[in-house]
Design an enzyme around this catalytic site. Structure first.
Site, PDB file in Angstrom:
ATOM      1  N   SER A   1     -20.095-114.755 123.611  1.00 43.14           N
ATOM      2  CA  SER A   1     -19.145-115.669 124.248  1.00 43.14           C
ATOM      3  C   SER A   1     -18.010-114.961 124.985  1.00 43.14           C
ATOM      4  O   SER A   1     -17.190-115.609 125.621  1.00 43.14           O
ATOM      5  CB  SER A   1     -18.573-116.637 123.212  1.00 43.14           C
ATOM      6  OG  SER A   1     -17.768-115.933 122.321  1.00 43.14           O
TER       7      SER A   1
ATOM      8  N   LYS B   1     -11.928-122.494 118.462  1.00 37.40           N
ATOM      9  CA  LYS B   1     -11.363-121.683 119.539  1.00 37.40           C
ATOM     10  C   LYS B   1     -10.233-122.424 120.240  1.00 37.40           C
ATOM     11  O   LYS B   1      -9.184-121.850 120.550  1.00 37.40           O
ATOM     12  CB  LYS B   1     -12.459-121.332 120.551  1.00 37.40           C
ATOM     13  CG  LYS B   1     -13.475-120.337 119.998  1.00 37.40           C
ATOM     14  CD  LYS B   1     -14.607-120.120 120.961  1.00 37.40           C
ATOM     15  CE  LYS B   1     -15.563-119.067 120.456  1.00 37.40           C
ATOM     16  NZ  LYS B   1     -16.730-118.916 121.314  1.00 37.40           N
TER      17      LYS B   1
END
Ligand code: ADP
Length: 851
Positions: A742, A785
């Protein structure tokens, strides 16, 4: 060795002098050898000899061997036993010494001593016949009545013993099969006789005389046994055996010695245990096993290690809640209120738990999935488990599985091992005492694996509703029904939960909290709890919400609330000292006016809370309540640990903020890049995993192939970005291993900033996987996140377009604070990351200069 032919012992025999114990023909004796002459005999005759004859020695009883070989030989007992040395065991420490195992063959008489040193040797005459006992008829005829009488007593004695013991059964067999003349010697060595009596038997060379001497001994033994049996309660015949195998009990003595009493007590215990077993509600199979074990226990002498083992086992079996359960009191409305009261936020989790409980109420069986709460530490997973137990009115038990790497921890050890014990499941059931508790299997993601087997595999059986009604712990060795137990698991991440185990569970993600949620949790739950724990009242301490926010943002950086709780604890401690000091001053100054009684009230904490309303003015020193503002916070907790560093760090090109997911929640991650003269090498630092390294290579490749489009050049103005240039990419927090795809978009942005020498916007964070063609692919952990970015005060978040749906899970207030940019290709990412976009446009100055 034909039938009827007599076997002869050698006419010269080396002599072993023994002082203790008399060896009779047909019996075996262990004797220790330490005097010089006897040692010499063992060394030079037994250890060096090679023939069978050399192992035949004469054992002379009742004669102590002189301690020095210079001393004269004492007078020897006239009659001895020729013996076969069956075994010699030796040791050199602390001094040389042998132990000899000898089997008596026949009597002999010393005719003449041939030599004394180094060990005595004598010329001997054999007194007994040594034959293969085949001439039974003849011996019976010879001995007639005496022999019959002896045989009768011998049979009577043996029948008083427990025939189920192999040794007794063998003795019975010997009685029938040995010639009668061999019996007096053999029986004398079995029954209780003194050395003197044995010597008498040895000296009785004539068979008739031997019978005569032995019969009274047999009668005495029989009477002793009868007496003992009478004094014991009429019990199972097993006791006969106990009588027989207790060597140091004086059978002929008065029966009621203290030893006997102790035994009686123990026996009573065993009887009690048996009663408990019979009245307990254990399963049929378990009952059968227990009754068998208790039967064994009764026959076992207590000194045997197995006695304690068996007893512990039986006690555990009795204690286990086979059929004992608490009554469920499940009322969904009450459950909802209780869950809401105990926990702020976590709506999704609470909703799912209520659904689960509702289904249970309607269906009344547990064959549903096992719930597994997955989330960072300190988000209340354990505490929700405890609340579930409370709503159901069930017992709660937590089983910590972190670091467990032996399957016996779950399933128990087999009882053959010393120190064996049941596994944690059975132990937990014993602790709670009911068969339907709530078991919280904490940290299932931290199960280990080792040579001792895989504990996760053992858990599979426990968690499978189809199998766990007959869970067999190795220690119990009988099935226990676990189907009533409600299992809940917790974990920080699903990545390390073994797939088979994961398959059995329904995962409920418990994400971290937003700052607002943390403030609410602190004021609704944590602060009141801490005040209570420290004996403080709201009249003595006040923590305003801004202070809580300060603690959250500047003193903690976590997804949960555990360190927030700790910091609040530290504040309460500091205030408690102040309050106590203040009270002390107060009580001192007031003593004259207020008097003794009131002073006491100040000191005791219980009284303090009660008396606040009426004596508040007196109890509180003038500065109360102590207000915790930022200065107080600094005094107590020290300088802030985390400052907002984001904008500072983004003050030069080549830095971008990524978002990472860790088992401890989301994190923001700075990616830094620099370039220098070199040969086109890429250096990566910060403990990166393989996937992350590949992302870096992908990013470089994509940028190189698109350098012209974006007008990206290296230091010398070439579009070949790696020409004479080395690139170094670093991911700070180098001690932590990082991996995952990611970071792709962040690396691209960071490098684009480096090569374009433009700054990335300081309030943007991003996450997304990239492909070689510049597409942005979805990633996991979006909620954590986003919360991390929100905690760090960032405003704009670039996420893959296909992750848009994940945003629905995020609290509205957080979403309102942030701007989300959905990107499906890298162009969109770059456009959003740089102020004014990162459009494909020619660099005017450079083009000009070339013209
Ligand atoms: P975990 O098991 O997730 O590591 P715990 O259940 O031990 O975390 O929670 C740590 C502490 O935080 C507990 O004292 C718990 O009461 C408190 N806590 C966590 N979340 C909440 C919440 N939503 N509401 C109230 N208290 C909470």
């Amino acid at each position: 060795m034909t039938a009827g032919s007599a076997i002869q012992i050698p006419s010269r025999l080396p002599l072993l002098l023994t002082h203790e114990g008399v060896l009779l023909p047909g019996s075996t004796m262990r004797t220790s050898v330490d005097s010089p002459r006897n040692m010499q005999l063992v060394r030079s005759r037994l250890l060096k000899g090679t023939s069978l004859r050399s192992t035949i020695i004469g054992v002379i009883p009742n004669t102590s061997d002189p301690t020095s070989d210079c001393d004269d030989l004492p007078s020897l007992h006239r009659i001895g036993t020729a013996a076969l040395a069956v075994q010699v065991v030796g040791s050199n420490w602390p001094k040389p010494r042998y132990t000899l195992l000898v089997t008596g063959l026949c009597r002999f008489q010393i005719l003449q001593l041939l030599k004394e040193k180094p060990y005595p040797v004598a010329e001997v005459e054999q007194l007994d016949r040594l034959e293969q006992f085949t001439n039974q008829h003849k011996s019976e005829e010879e001995l007639g009545e005496l022999s019959e009488q002896f045989y009768k007593y011998a049979v009577q004695l043996v029948e008083m013993l427990d025939m189920s013991v192999p040794a007794v059964a063998k003795l019975r067999h010997l009685l029938d099969n040995l010639p009668r003349e061999a019996l007096p010697d053999i029986l004398t060595s079995i029954i209780r006789t003194s050395n003197q009596e044995k010597l008498q038997i040895l000296d009785a060379v004539r068979l008739e005389e031997r019978f005569k001497v032995t019969i009274p001994l047999l009668v005495r033994q029989i009477e002793g046994l009868k007496l003992l049996q009478k004094t014991r309660k009429p019990k199972q015949d097993d006791d006969k055996r106990v009588v027989a195998i207790r060597p140091n009990r004086r059978i002929s003595h008065i029966p009621s010695t203290t030893e006997d009493e102790e035994e009686e007590e123990d026996h009573d215990d065993v009887v009690m245990l048996e009663k408990k077993i019979r009245t307990s509600s254990m399963s049929e199979q378990a009952l059968k096993v227990c009754l068998k074990e208790i039967k064994r226990l009764k026959k076992m002498p207590q000194s045997m290690p197995e006695y304690a083992l068996t007893r512990n086992y039986l006690e555990l079996m009795v204690e286990l809640p086979w059929n004992k359960s608490t009554k469920d009191r499940l009322e969904i409305r009450a459950a909802r209120i209780l869950l809401d009261n105990d926990h702020y936020a976590m709506e999704k989790l609470k909703k799912r738990v209520l659904e689960y409980l509702a289904v249970r109420q309607l269906k009344n069986n547990l064959k549903g999935p096992i719930l597994c709460f997955v989330g960072p530490p300190g988000v209340g997973k354990t505490s929700v488990g405890r609340s579930i137990a409370k709503t159901l009115g069930r017992e709660f038990h937590r089983i910590a599985l972190g670091g467990v790497c032996d399957q016996s921890d779950i399933r128990g050890h087999r009882r053959t091992y010393v120190g064996s014990m049941p596994g944690r499941i059975i132990n937990g059931l014993k602790t709670v005492g009911v068969n339907n508790p709530v078991f919280l299997l904490d940290e299932v993601d931290k199960l280990g694996k080792s040579l001792q087997g895989d504990p996760a595999a053992a858990l599979l059986e426990v968690l499978d509703p189809e199998q766990n009604h007959s869970f067999t712990d190795h220690y119990l060795n009988v099935a226990f029904d676990l189907s009533q137990v409600l299992f809940i698991a917790t974990a920080n991440t699903t990545a390390t939960i073994p797939p088979a185990l994961l398959d059995r569970m329904e995962i409920i993600q418990v994400p971290g909290y937003t700052q607002e949620e943390k403030i609410e949790i602190a004021h609704r739950h944590l602060i009141p709890k801490q005040l209570e724990q420290h004996g403080l009242t709201p009249q003595q301490i006040q923590i305003p919400q801004v202070t809580t926010l300060d603690i959250i943002t500047r003193y903690t950086r976590e997804a949960g609330v555990r360190s927030l709780d700790r910091k609040l604890g530290a504040i309460c401690r500091a205030v408690a000292v102040k309050v106590a000091e203040g009270q002390h001053k107060e009580t001192k100054s007031d003593r004259a006016e207020v008097g003794e009684e009131d002073c006491k009230e100040h000191v005791t904490e219980d009284a303090k809370t009660e008396s606040i309303s009426d004596t508040a003015d007196l109890a509180l020193p003038p500065e109360m309540p102590i207000l915790i503002d930022f200065h107080a916070l600094k005094d107590i907790l020290g300088p802030p640990m985390y400052e907002k560093e984001v904008s500072e760090r983004l003050s030069q090109p080549g830095v971008a903020i990524g978002l990472a997911w860790t088992p401890l929640g989301g994190e923001i991650m700075f990616v830094e890049a620099s370039r220098m003269d070199g040969e086109g090498q890429l250096t990566l630092t910060g403990q990166l995993g393989d996937v992350m390294k590949e992302s870096a290579h992908l990013a470089i490749s994509w940028l190189r192939s698109n350098a012209k489009r974006y007008q990206l050049t290296n230091a010398s103005g070439s579009f070949d970005l790696l020409d004479n240039t080395d690139i170094h990419l670093h991911f700070p927090a180098g001690a932590v291993t990082k991996d995952g795809p990611s970071a792709g978009v962040t690396i691209v942005t960071c490098l684009a900033s480096l090569f374009s020498e433009r700054l990335v916007c300081s309030d943007v964070a991003m996450t997304g996987e990239i492909t070689l063609r510049g597409l942005v692919l979805p990633v996991g952990g979006i909620k954590d996140k986003v919360l991390a970015a929100h905690r760090a005060g960032l405003k704009r978040i670039i996420i893959p377009r296909r992750n848009e749906k994940d945003l629905e899970e995020i609290a509205v207030n957080v979403r309102q604070d942030l701007t989300f940019v959905m990107a499906s290709c890298l162009d969109e990412v770059l456009n959003a990351a740089f102020d004014g976009g990162f459009a494909v446009k020619p660099r005017v100055e450079r083009v000009n200069s070339k013209l």
